[in-house]
Design an enzyme around this catalytic site. Structure first.
Site, PDB file in Angstrom:
ATOM      1  N   ARG A  83    -111.165 -12.694  19.808  1.00 30.32           N
ATOM      2  CA  ARG A  83    -109.767 -11.890  19.452  1.00 30.32           C
ATOM      3  C   ARG A  83    -109.032 -12.599  19.406  1.00 30.32           C
ATOM      4  O   ARG A  83    -108.500 -13.333  19.389  1.00 30.32           O
ATOM      5  CB  ARG A  83    -109.365 -10.995  20.577  1.00 30.32           C
ATOM      6  N   HIS A 128     -99.415  -9.335  16.354  1.00 26.78           N
ATOM      7  CA  HIS A 128     -99.152 -10.300  17.355  1.00 26.78           C
ATOM      8  C   HIS A 128     -97.501 -10.540  17.885  1.00 26.78           C
ATOM      9  O   HIS A 128     -97.522 -11.925  17.711  1.00 26.78           O
ATOM     10  CB  HIS A 128    -100.096 -10.861  18.201  1.00 26.78           C
ATOM     11  N   GLU A 174     -99.135  -4.766  22.049  1.00 25.87           N
ATOM     12  CA  GLU A 174     -98.066  -5.141  23.239  1.00 25.87           C
ATOM     13  C   GLU A 174     -96.950  -4.008  22.606  1.00 25.87           C
ATOM     14  O   GLU A 174     -95.816  -4.596  22.813  1.00 25.87           O
ATOM     15  CB  GLU A 174     -98.198  -5.773  24.186  1.00 25.87           C
ATOM     16  N   ASN A 316    -104.013  -4.593  28.274  1.00 28.23           N
ATOM     17  CA  ASN A 316    -103.775  -5.727  28.378  1.00 28.23           C
ATOM     18  C   ASN A 316    -103.359  -5.723  29.819  1.00 28.23           C
ATOM     19  O   ASN A 316    -102.399  -5.240  29.990  1.00 28.23           O
ATOM     20  CB  ASN A 316    -103.009  -6.501  27.842  1.00 28.23           C
ATOM     21  N   TYR A 318    -102.868  -7.850  34.014  1.00 28.87           N
ATOM     22  CA  TYR A 318    -102.537  -8.852  34.321  1.00 28.87           C
ATOM     23  C   TYR A 318    -102.677  -9.517  35.477  1.00 28.87           C
ATOM     24  O   TYR A 318    -102.545  -9.830  37.016  1.00 28.87           O
ATOM     25  CB  TYR A 318    -101.727  -9.778  33.753  1.00 28.87           C
ATOM     26  N   GLU A 385    -107.257  -8.759  27.143  1.00 23.25           N
ATOM     27  CA  GLU A 385    -106.640  -9.213  28.208  1.00 23.25           C
ATOM     28  C   GLU A 385    -106.683  -9.440  29.147  1.00 23.25           C
ATOM     29  O   GLU A 385    -105.895  -8.525  30.065  1.00 23.25           O
ATOM     30  CB  GLU A 385    -104.851  -9.688  26.917  1.00 23.25           C
ATOM     31  N   TRP A 429    -108.265 -13.609  28.012  1.00 22.50           N
ATOM     32  CA  TRP A 429    -106.635 -14.989  27.662  1.00 22.50           C
ATOM     33  C   TRP A 429    -106.320 -15.443  28.760  1.00 22.50           C
ATOM     34  O   TRP A 429    -106.190 -15.667  30.016  1.00 22.50           O
ATOM     35  CB  TRP A 429    -105.232 -13.534  28.496  1.00 22.50           C
TER      36      TRP A 429
END
Ligand code: GBH
Length: 491
Positions: A83, A128, A174, A316, A318, A385, A429
């Site tokens: 990606r 992005h 995002e 995405n 985290y 991600e 990521w």
């Protein structure tokens, strides 16, 4: 909750898409080479006060010249997909289709062809965060509805020039970050500290732009090219502080609606914002003396146009926070945080990373995936991600990151096997250390280490790259014989 702490030895579905990701501004460099135009990130990072150590992405990993090395390391890790994002201003120097920079087209053509030759599927993000500066200067970028047409033109150009070979598209990365950190704080370009309105206006235009690009693909390219178009939304899991306390559960739901629902509800449900966002922002706006709600409204026609415009949900993810209601705050200036009225914090026991906002809480990803399955009618989900940072200098023995990937990927496996979530792919990521926005090169997310002091920007695998390769080769975690972490690290 027994499963929560047990490691699951099993494999992923046959065609699971193992991937890793980067983005143009964070790796390419070549910021003014061969006719590239200037983006808002070029301008933002050239103000030395805004970025750690006065650093910038002028050179970064130099992938504008070293993309062959990037393909090599993707091959070393046996990845199925890569990606990356296209720099809008490299293709269209002033952001519009008035002039096309053929050198930019050539760069991405070579990269795409190189990937296909290596049997690696290109997954392309159109936006992005690197908006052509001209569109910002000319009409305020995402604050102006004119952006919808310009983004759609850019998307169409990419479908036209690359769509014969690229079958996996992500319109926006995002939008929450773009809207809230770009137009509601100083943190990200263009760094406009909004007034509790700009952030919602930017989001409104981001959603319309996404929908326009999806329709363009659907109407003009899908039949011939046969690809899919989705969007990547970021979301932390919101764990109710006490699951037995209804107000904490309510706060968790409210935060998720403000966080991911802001974009996912219009796109995946009914073309409109979540009810709770409308009610709260309408109410607060009235109390604050606004004559109209700070949250813009979609017309019926726009709702029709927006609803159902994604072939998959890109996630995405985290980290996780605890959530509980915050005391209501109707003071001005207003903002997204006061509007949602949720307080969040970390458990001190959760392992920290190189970034203040990122703690390792593996079970959070499983809970979020389950919530998304319920909320959005069981969509195909690609994790676009997931990853863990360390502060520089970092050596190659990145056991914290190894631990993070092992446990997070295992929780994704549980979501698939035990909860039936349709997760189709996983993306680490990042492929290599890169320009971490306002943190410059001080926070490192790479599977590969990059020496930024060396002009040739050498890439070297960290332990996590080897761990990830083993998981990819086994398509998961094999039975008993592979029962220990050591097994995964032993070549
Ligand atoms: C991703 O965002 C980005 O897509 C990627 O480009 C980036 O390199 C990667 O994260 C690692 O950061 O403390 O106010 O600065 C992840 C979502 C949202 C996480 C904003 C960091 C910063 C909050 N990001 N958040 S703040």
């Amino acid at each position: 909750d027994a499963e929560r702490d047990t490691f699951l030895f099993d494999t992923f579905p046959e065609d699971f898409m193992w991937s890793s990701a980067t983005s143009a501004y964070q790796i390419e460099g070549g910021w003014n080479e061969d006719g590239k135009g200037v983006s808002i990130w070029d301008e933002f990072s050239h103000d030395p006060t805004l970025i750690y150590g006065g650093q910038s992405g002028d050179v970064a990993c130099d992938s504008y010249h070293k993309w062959r090395d990037d393909i090599e390391i993707l091959k070393e890790m046996k990845l199925k997909a890569y990606r990356f994002s296209i720099s809008w201003s490299r293709l269209l120097p002033d952001g519009t289709v008035n002039s096309i920079n053929e050198a930019g087209i050539r760069y991405y053509n070579e990269l795409i062809d190189g990937l296909l030759e290596a049997n690696i599927v290109p997954v392309v993000t159109l936006y992005h965060w690197d908006l052509p500066l001209n569109l910002h200067k000319k009409y305020g970028g995402w604050l102006n509805v004119a952006i919808v047409q310009d983004f759609n033109n850019f998307a169409k150009l990419c479908f036209m020039r690359f769509g014969d070979r690229v079958k996996n598209w992500i319109t926006l990365n995002e939008p929450w970050v773009v809207a809230q950190l770009g137009y509601g704080s100083f943190v990200k370009a263009p760094g406009i500290l909004g007034d509790g309105m700009k952030t919602y206006i930017a989001a409104h235009n981001l959603i319309k732009a996404h929908a326009a690009a999806w329709h363009t693909y659907d109407n003009e390219f899908r039949a011939k090219q046969g690809g899919i178009v989705g969007i990547s939304l970021n979301c932390d899991w919101a764990e109710p502080y006490k699951r037995t306390n209804p107000v904490d559960v309510e706060a968790s739901n409210r935060l998720l609606q403000f966080f991911i629902g802001w974009f996912a509800h219009p796109i995946f449900v009914d073309g409109d914002y979540p009810e709770i966002m409308k009610t709260r922002i309408d109410n607060k706006s009235r109390l604050q003396g606004y004559t109209e709600s700070r949250l813009p409204k979609f017309t019926e026609e726009e709702k029709q146009f927006i609803s159902g415009t994604s072939d998959f949900l890109g996630l995405n993810h985290y980290t996780t926070t605890y959530t509980a209601p915050a005391p209501e705050d109707n003071s001005v200036p207003p903002g997204w945080g006061k509007d949602n009225g949720v307080q969040k914090w970390f458990n001190k026991k959760w392992p920290g990373s190189g970034s203040g906002w990122l703690k390792g809480v593996p079970w959070g990803i499983r809970r979020l995936l389950e919530w998304l399955k319920e909320e959005y009618n069981d969509p195909d989900i690609y994790i676009t991600e997931n990853g863990f940072s360390a502060r520089e200098p970092e050596n190659l023995d990145d056991t914290g990151r190894v631990q993070y990937y092992m446990s997070y990927i295992n929780e994704v496996l549980k979501a698939i096997k035990l909860d039936g979530v349709k997760v189709k792919g996983y993306t680490a990521w990042s492929l290599m250390d890169n320009f971490e926005w306002a943190a410059g090169y001080s926070e490192r997310f790479g599977l590969y280490h990059v020496d930024f002091n060396n002009p040739s920007k050498p890439r070297r695998p960290k332990l996590s790259a080897k761990l990830y390769t083993t998981i990819v080769e086994n398509n998961g975690f094999q039975e008993e014989s592979h029962g220990t972490l050591e097994m995964y690290l032993d070549p």
